[in-house]
Design a protein around this motif. Structure first.
Motif, mmCIF file in Angstrom:
data_model
loop_
_atom_site.group_PDB
_atom_site.id
_atom_site.type_symbol
_atom_site.label_atom_id
_atom_site.label_comp_id
_atom_site.label_asym_id
_atom_site.label_seq_id
_atom_site.Cartn_x
_atom_site.Cartn_y
_atom_site.Cartn_z
ATOM 1 N N ASN A 154 0.826 -1.211 0.000
ATOM 2 C CA ASN A 154 0.000 0.000 0.000
ATOM 3 C C ASN A 154 0.860 1.260 0.000
ATOM 4 O OD1 ASN A 154 -2.633 -1.023 -0.107
ATOM 5 N ND2 ASN A 154 -2.571 -1.548 2.080
ATOM 6 N N TYR A 155 1.953 1.212 0.776
ATOM 7 C CA TYR A 155 2.822 2.388 0.872
ATOM 8 C C TYR A 155 3.602 2.596 -0.426
ATOM 9 C CZ TYR A 155 1.620 2.648 5.772
ATOM 10 O OH TYR A 155 0.922 2.771 6.942
ATOM 11 N N ARG A 156 4.016 1.478 -1.050
ATOM 12 C CA ARG A 156 4.700 1.616 -2.347
ATOM 13 C C ARG A 156 3.755 2.220 -3.375
ATOM 14 N NH1 ARG A 156 7.659 -3.127 -1.108
ATOM 15 N NH2 ARG A 156 6.023 -4.459 -1.925
ATOM 16 N N ARG A 157 2.488 1.786 -3.280
ATOM 17 C CA ARG A 157 1.488 2.277 -4.229
ATOM 18 C C ARG A 157 1.261 3.781 -4.064
ATOM 19 N NH1 ARG A 157 -4.794 0.485 -4.037
ATOM 20 N NH2 ARG A 157 -5.613 2.083 -5.437
ATOM 21 N N LEU A 158 1.160 4.231 -2.818
ATOM 22 C CA LEU A 158 0.858 5.660 -2.635
ATOM 23 C C LEU A 158 2.038 6.543 -3.029
ATOM 24 C CD1 LEU A 158 1.935 7.447 0.091
ATOM 25 C CD2 LEU A 158 0.516 5.781 1.262
ATOM 26 N N ALA A 159 3.252 5.968 -2.922
ATOM 27 C CA ALA A 159 4.434 6.751 -3.306
ATOM 28 C C ALA A 159 4.395 7.109 -4.789
ATOM 29 C CB ALA A 159 5.705 5.975 -2.982
ATOM 30 N N THR A 160 3.785 6.237 -5.599
ATOM 31 C CA THR A 160 3.769 6.493 -7.039
ATOM 32 C C THR A 160 2.375 6.822 -7.557
ATOM 33 O OG1 THR A 160 3.523 4.134 -7.420
ATOM 34 C CG2 THR A 160 5.769 5.016 -7.505
ATOM 35 N N ASP A 161 1.429 7.023 -6.640
ATOM 36 C CA ASP A 161 0.044 7.303 -7.040
ATOM 37 C C ASP A 161 -0.086 8.799 -7.383
ATOM 38 O OD1 ASP A 161 -2.649 7.755 -7.281
ATOM 39 O OD2 ASP A 161 -3.214 6.655 -5.461
ATOM 40 N N SER A 162 -0.066 9.102 -8.674
ATOM 41 C CA SER A 162 -0.052 10.523 -9.058
ATOM 42 C C SER A 162 -1.359 11.219 -8.674
ATOM 43 C CB SER A 162 0.214 10.665 -10.557
ATOM 44 O OG SER A 162 -0.784 9.989 -11.279
ATOM 45 N N ASP A 163 -2.485 10.475 -8.656
ATOM 46 C CA ASP A 163 -3.753 11.083 -8.231
ATOM 47 C C ASP A 163 -3.687 11.550 -6.782
ATOM 48 O OD1 ASP A 163 -4.953 10.756 -10.643
ATOM 49 O OD2 ASP A 163 -5.858 8.819 -10.141
ATOM 50 N N TRP A 164 -3.032 10.754 -5.943
ATOM 51 C CA TRP A 164 -2.881 11.100 -4.531
ATOM 52 C C TRP A 164 -2.043 12.371 -4.383
ATOM 53 C CZ3 TRP A 164 -3.846 11.445 0.389
ATOM 54 C CH2 TRP A 164 -2.825 11.661 1.320
ATOM 55 N N TRP A 165 -0.922 12.432 -5.063
ATOM 56 C CA TRP A 165 -0.052 13.603 -4.922
ATOM 57 C C TRP A 165 -0.694 14.844 -5.528
ATOM 58 C CZ3 TRP A 165 2.914 13.137 -1.103
ATOM 59 C CH2 TRP A 165 3.469 11.900 -0.787
ATOM 60 N N LEU A 166 -1.467 14.623 -6.594
ATOM 61 C CA LEU A 166 -2.228 15.744 -7.173
ATOM 62 C C LEU A 166 -3.235 16.281 -6.152
ATOM 63 C CD1 LEU A 166 -1.844 16.734 -10.104
ATOM 64 C CD2 LEU A 166 -4.052 15.675 -10.644
ATOM 65 N N SER A 167 -3.879 15.347 -5.415
ATOM 66 C CA SER A 167 -4.845 15.754 -4.391
ATOM 67 C C SER A 167 -4.154 16.523 -3.269
ATOM 68 C CB SER A 167 -5.552 14.536 -3.793
ATOM 69 O OG SER A 167 -6.102 13.753 -4.803
ATOM 70 N N MET A 168 -2.976 16.048 -2.867
ATOM 71 C CA MET A 168 -2.246 16.766 -1.829
ATOM 72 C C MET A 168 -1.846 18.158 -2.322
ATOM 73 S SD MET A 168 -2.422 15.192 0.891
ATOM 74 C CE MET A 168 -1.289 16.021 1.999
ATOM 75 N N GLY A 169 -1.577 18.248 -3.631
ATOM 76 C CA GLY A 169 -1.297 19.555 -4.225
ATOM 77 C C GLY A 169 -2.503 20.481 -4.092
ATOM 78 N N ARG A 170 -3.694 19.912 -4.314
ATOM 79 C CA ARG A 170 -4.926 20.706 -4.161
ATOM 80 C C ARG A 170 -5.087 21.161 -2.717
ATOM 81 N NH1 ARG A 170 -5.285 21.452 -9.078
ATOM 82 N NH2 ARG A 170 -6.105 19.850 -10.466
ATOM 83 N N THR A 171 -4.757 20.283 -1.773
ATOM 84 C CA THR A 171 -4.822 20.660 -0.354
ATOM 85 C C THR A 171 -3.903 21.850 -0.085
ATOM 86 O OG1 THR A 171 -5.359 18.420 0.366
ATOM 87 C CG2 THR A 171 -4.382 19.865 2.006
ATOM 88 N N LEU A 172 -2.675 21.773 -0.609
ATOM 89 C CA LEU A 172 -1.730 22.882 -0.426
ATOM 90 C C LEU A 172 -2.265 24.148 -1.074
ATOM 91 C CD1 LEU A 172 1.776 21.229 -0.914
ATOM 92 C CD2 LEU A 172 0.711 22.041 1.199
ATOM 93 N N GLN A 173 -2.858 23.990 -2.257
ATOM 94 C CA GLN A 173 -3.429 25.143 -2.960
ATOM 95 C C GLN A 173 -4.493 25.807 -2.075
ATOM 96 O OE1 GLN A 173 -5.520 24.063 -6.525
ATOM 97 N NE2 GLN A 173 -5.970 26.186 -7.075
ATOM 98 N N PHE A 174 -5.344 24.975 -1.482
ATOM 99 C CA PHE A 174 -6.362 25.501 -0.582
ATOM 100 C C PHE A 174 -5.709 26.269 0.563
ATOM 101 C CE2 PHE A 174 -9.159 25.544 3.009
ATOM 102 C CZ PHE A 174 -10.431 25.691 2.486
ATOM 103 N N ALA A 175 -4.713 25.637 1.198
ATOM 104 C CA ALA A 175 -4.059 26.246 2.364
ATOM 105 C C ALA A 175 -3.375 27.560 1.989
ATOM 106 C CB ALA A 175 -3.052 25.274 2.967
ATOM 107 N N PHE A 176 -2.730 27.579 0.822
ATOM 108 C CA PHE A 176 -1.993 28.780 0.414
ATOM 109 C C PHE A 176 -2.926 29.954 0.132
ATOM 110 C CE2 PHE A 176 1.833 26.126 -0.759
ATOM 111 C CZ PHE A 176 2.611 26.667 0.259
ATOM 112 N N ILE A 177 -4.148 29.664 -0.275
ATOM 113 C CA ILE A 177 -5.102 30.767 -0.455
ATOM 114 C C ILE A 177 -5.754 31.103 0.887
ATOM 115 C CG2 ILE A 177 -7.114 31.623 -1.744
ATOM 116 C CD1 ILE A 177 -6.648 29.335 -3.741
#
Lengths: 298, 268
Positions: free
Chosen positions: A60-83
């Motif tokens: 599961n951890y190997r999968r999340l390391a390369t899961d681009s959808d997950w990292w894209l979502s975390m990017g959205r979280t950061l985008q939210f926080a930065f605004i």
């Protein structure tokens, strides 16, 4: 008092303590701490809640390391926080300073007005703003038309959806956060501000030289709690956009939610939860460090 | 000069306040409009009707309101008892593992519910508590903030009252129940508001833990109405307005305590 009597008293006190604190402690362990340990355990398995759990090690951890959808979502979280975080900070601090310039009743009345949306629940706030944001027919577009601005899609467009969601969260929390700043500013001794004025400092200089440094603990508190809140924002997005359009508002916690409850990937959802939990823990520890230092200084 | 400046600040703040309040006004005014007029900006009374409100008052909404009332009241009352007792013990008693107990509580303070949503669901499911009232209520009880605020309050609480009661032959629990708890109003009022509003407003936990229509809470009911696509906006808005009224009533009655509660405790 003899030692045996003292011991008996101490024993009685221990029993009383167990009785008083036991129910709460058991509850906290079962419903707060145990879930985290359980999530760590489940994260090493594949599990869809129905068929038996299957041990898959670190997959599961190997999968999340390369899961681009997950990292894209975390990017959205950061985008939210930065605004969200800087805007919330600036406006609520500005409001708080303005409140202190007014006298008792006017100030109290206005503060209550700004606090009012805080009593509106997140689901109702979402409903209400979806109604206001309606394309073509919505009130907000009607208002913009009056100003000569053409219709905007708001939550209907990938470009505007995130900002539109941030506006709703700001609307709910501005009054509350400005109250925190307000009470911090009011605790500054009047003599300090008076001394600054006698030294010839203007309002602007007094603010940056005295007020702002002295409310630092509150500023740190607001930044950290609103950052943590940004990482947790789920209910409003779930109601307003469900992550859309085109995944523009699919934040980290929503991705975890969808993997876990829509697709029943509990093992993977647990691994993602663990990672999210560690991130929040780090932010909390930073806060603890900052507030400790402030306590020593103060 | 100063007077002019405070007038300008006052006017700007009032304009901002109007912008903040207008959406709430829209919520209530729109509930008095029809499907056709709900998007027409107008305050003219001839378009006013209670038709939408009547349409919104379905058995489903009333049942959901009742469920929310039961869950929120149960959580608030039980949580006050549990946290007052725990906070009292931490402030007053000396007992083994006191530090360890405190660390556990401190640790759980840093864990927001959303971050443990998935694992909490799994644990509650293992306990066979999904789709039950208990599943809706019990996990929401345990909140370390409450314990901390009570603990802080009891540090400053005069010991003499309790000592007098104990001399009268009252046990520790009796003393707590008869003497200490009734005098804890200053901390109970803001915490009651916080717990009641927090539970009433909670959408995620009921959404996740309960699929049984019988236990549907009002937030889940409203959200389902929106995502249902076939409910007209006038009914959606009217339902939202109806379900916000209990919270507003509480808010208006306790706004001074709430303002002071935020100033003194920093809690929601």
């Amino acid at each position: 008092m003899g030692t045996s009597q003292g011991n008996a008293r101490r024993r009685r006190e221990s029993w009383a303590a167990a009785l008083f604190i036991g129910p709460d402690l058991i509850g906290l362990v079962v419903f707060v701490l145990l879930p985290i340990l359980f999530a760590v355990y489940v994260s090493f398995f594949g599990w869809n809640l129905i068929s038996p759990m299957k041990f898959i090690g670190l997959a599961n951890y190997r999968r999340l390391a390369t899961d681009s959808d997950w990292w894209l979502s975390m990017g959205r979280t950061l985008q939210f926080a930065f605004i969200y975080v800087p805007v919330l900070f600036a406006i609520s601090l500005g409001l708080a300073v303005a409140f202190t310039k007014l006298t008792g009743r006017t100030s109290a009345g206005l503060r209550s007005a700004y606090l009012l949306p805080f009593a509106v629940t997140s689901v109702i706030a979402s409903t209400l703003w979806m109604f206001l944001y309606q394309e073509k027919t919505g009130y907000l577009n009607a208002f913009l038309n009056l100003l000569g601005i053409p219709d905007q899609p708001f939550i209907g467009s990938p470009a505007q959806a995130m900002v539109s969601v941030v506006v709703v969260v700001l609307w709910i929390n501005l009054g509350y956060t400005s109250m925190l700043f307000f009470s911090a500013i009011r605790q500054i001794p009047a003599s300090l501000l008076e001394a600054a004025r006698l030294d010839g400092a203007n309002g602007w200089k007094t603010f940056w030289g005295i007020t702002f440094p002295l409310i630092r603990p509150t500023s740190v508190f607001v930044v950290v709690t609103s950052t943590i809140a940004s990482f947790q924002i789920l209910d409003i997005i779930l109601v307003m956009t469900r992550g859309g359009p085109a995944n523009a508002t699919q934040v980290g916690v929503l991705y975890i939610y969808k993997r876990s409850f829509d697709q029943l990937q509990m093992g993977y959802g647990s691994a993602l939860s663990v990672v999210m939990f560690v991130i929040l823990l780090v932010i909390s520890l930073i806060q603890l460090r900052f507030t400790r230092r402030n306590n020593l200084e103060g | 000069m100063n007077k002019v400046r405070s007038w300008i600040i006052g006017i700007l703040l009032a304009l901002g306040a109007i912008a903040v309040i207008v959406p709430i006004g829209v919520l209530f005014l729109s509930s008095f409009k029809t499907k056709a007029s709900v998007f027409v900006i107008s305050l003219a009374p001839d378009t006013f009707t209670i038709h939408s409100i009547v349409q919104a008052l379905t058995p489903g909404l009333l049942h959901a309101l009742l469920n929310s009332l039961i869950v929120s009241t149960a959580v608030t009352v039980v949580a006050m008892f549990l946290h007052a007792m725990a906070g009292y013990a931490l402030a007053r008693f000396d007992f083994p593992f006191k530090r360890a107990t405190f660390v556990v509580i401190l640790g759980s303070l840093m864990i927001p519910m959303t971050s443990i949503l998935v694992p909490l669901y799994m644990v509650v499911r293992l306990m066979n508590m999904t789709n039950t009232m208990a599943g809706l209520i019990v996990p929401l009880l345990f909140n370390a903030y409450g314990i901390f605020l009570f603990r802080q309050f009891y540090f400053d609480f005069p010991k003499e009252l309790e000592e007098a009661a104990e001399l009268d032959g009252s046990g520790r629990f009796g003393t707590f129940l008869r003497i200490v708890l009734p005098l804890s109003r200053p901390v109970i009022v803001p915490l009651t508001v916080a717990f009641f509003l927090g539970t009433w407003n909670n959408y995620l936990w009921p959404l996740v833990v309960n699929q049984d229509k019988r236990f549907e809470t009002v937030q889940v009911y409203l959200a389902n109405q929106i995502s249902g696509y076939n409910t007209p906006w006038n009914v959606v808005i009217a339902s939202a307005a109806i379900s916000v009224i209990p919270v507003f009533v509480l808010f208006f009655f306790l706004q001074r305590q709430l303002r002071e509660g935020i100033s003194t405790t920093g809690i929601k």
